[in-house]
Each structure stands twice: as structure tokens, then as C-alpha cells.
Design an enzyme around this catalytic site. Structure first.
Site, PDB file in Angstrom:
ATOM      1  N   HIS A  57      33.951  29.148  46.387  1.00 46.75           N
ATOM      2  CA  HIS A  57      34.667  30.343  46.828  1.00 46.75           C
ATOM      3  C   HIS A  57      34.635  30.396  48.349  1.00 46.75           C
ATOM      4  CE1 HIS A  57      34.304  32.821  42.822  1.00 46.75           C
ATOM      5  NE2 HIS A  57      34.745  31.593  42.629  1.00 46.75           N
ATOM      6  N   GLU A  59      33.649  32.591  50.492  1.00 45.32           N
ATOM      7  CA  GLU A  59      32.412  33.062  51.120  1.00 45.32           C
ATOM      8  C   GLU A  59      31.316  31.988  51.033  1.00 45.32           C
ATOM      9  OE1 GLU A  59      34.250  34.572  48.815  1.00 45.32           O
ATOM     10  OE2 GLU A  59      34.165  36.758  48.976  1.00 45.32           O
ATOM     11  N   CYS A  87      33.004  38.445  44.940  1.00 50.45           N
ATOM     12  CA  CYS A  87      32.662  38.435  43.517  1.00 50.45           C
ATOM     13  C   CYS A  87      31.129  38.476  43.401  1.00 50.45           C
ATOM     14  CB  CYS A  87      33.220  37.170  42.861  1.00 50.45           C
ATOM     15  SG  CYS A  87      32.271  35.682  43.231  1.00 50.45           S
ATOM     16  N   CYS A  90      29.380  35.451  45.092  1.00 51.50           N
ATOM     17  CA  CYS A  90      29.417  35.467  46.556  1.00 51.50           C
ATOM     18  C   CYS A  90      28.570  36.603  47.117  1.00 51.50           C
ATOM     19  CB  CYS A  90      30.858  35.571  47.034  1.00 51.50           C
ATOM     20  SG  CYS A  90      31.810  34.084  46.664  1.00 51.50           S
TER      21      CYS A  90
HETATM   22 ZN   LIG Z   1      33.191  34.585  45.006  1.00 51.69          ZN
END
Ligand SMILES: [Zn+2]
Length: 160
Positions: A57, A59, A87, A90
Site C-alpha cells: 500500500h 503508506e 486502512c 497501514c
Molecule cells: Zn493500507
């Protein structure tokens, strides 16, 4: 040093631009930057499909780059600007990295509307492990505790 408030839109614009470029490259529509002392130390975007890495992801990708650049696993004193609300994975990574502050653009509801439903995962966290859709089986605790014993007895351990 905290980011001057007049610079915050500049960093968010960068994260948004990274998200847009990611779509063109074939990645997910998410971008992030890590800022320290008013300077961008790392930037990244979602690479899940590009790298066949479900943990890539924006991040997480950016935290990895920032840690590599700064030569540390502790990003205290840093802030993260992300084009979308983190999310659960993250968010946890941000906590583990000890980042001071999160700025986010889109909300998790916005992400859900285009097919990225992480509210489902947030809901799963509240359930007992055996009630989650991915069942978690608890067993061999005694054997598993051996690594913890070794850690506790290791005077050279690096706490994080
Ligand atoms: Zn994430």
C-alpha cells in the site's frame, strides 16, 4: 519541527499527484509522502498489482523508503500525508513506525465506493478471533513462548 500549516496543502498535493500517477502506471489509486522537519524524505504509491505484493500500500511503501533513507525503524518526528484514510494495516504500520501525525485526503467511505472496502477489516478486528471470516486457530502456545523467553533473556535486544 512541525510542518508549517501553509505547507500542508503542498505535501497533500504531492500525495494526490502520486496517487494519480500510480493509476497511469497500473497501481492502485493511492499515494503518500513522509515529511520530516518540513522536507519530504520519502514518497511512494500503491504497488500491489505492480509488485504482486498485497502489503505494498502507498503508506507501507513510503514508510519502507523513509526508514531506508533515514537509516532507522523509528519515524518519530515524521508526518505522513496520504491521499486516502489509512486502512487497518497501514494505520498499524504508522503506529509501529511512531509517526507523529497523519494527514489524509479521501475517506475510507470514498475508498469503499470504488471497491476498496477496508471498513470490513475494521469490523473484523472487533470480533473474537474464532468469529472472524478468516478463522484464527490458537494452539501450541507453550512451544511458541520459547522465542519470547529468548527475547526476554537477550541483553543485546533492540526494543522497538
Ligand atoms: Zn493500507
Amino acid at each position: 519541527m512541525k510542518t508549517k500549516s501553509e505547507n500542508q496543502p503542498k505535501f497533500m498535493k504531492k500525495a494526490i499527484k502520486l496517487a494519480e500517477k500510480s493509476v497511469v502506471k497500473g497501481g492502485g489509486p493511492f499515494g503518500a509522502v513522509v515529511v520530516k522537519d518540513g522536507v519530504i524524505v520519502a514518497q511512494g504509491h500503491n504497488c500491489v498489482t505492480l509488485h504482486n505484493d498485497p502489503t505494498a500500500h502507498a503508506e507501507v511503501t513510503t514508510i519502507r523508503k523513509a526508514c531506508k533513507k533515514l537509516g532507522t525503524f523509528d519515524l518519530s518526528g515524521c508526518e505522513i500525508y496520504t491521499s486516502c484514510e489509512p486502512c487497518p494495516m497501514c494505520l498499524a504500520a504508522i503506529y509501529w513506525a511512531h509517526i507523529d501525525k497523519i494527514y489524509y485526503g479521501c475517506t475510507k467511505e470514498d475508498a469503499k465506493e470504488i471497491g476498496f472496502d477496508d471498513s470490513f477489516i475494521y469490523d473484523q478486528i472487533d470480533l473474537k478471533p474464532e468469529k472472524r471470516s478468516i478463522q484464527a486457530i490458537h494452539f501450541m502456545r507453550k512451544e511458541s513462548l520459547e522465542a519470547f523467553r529468548l527475547w526476554n533473556e537477550n541483553d543485546n535486544r533492540i526494543n522497538y
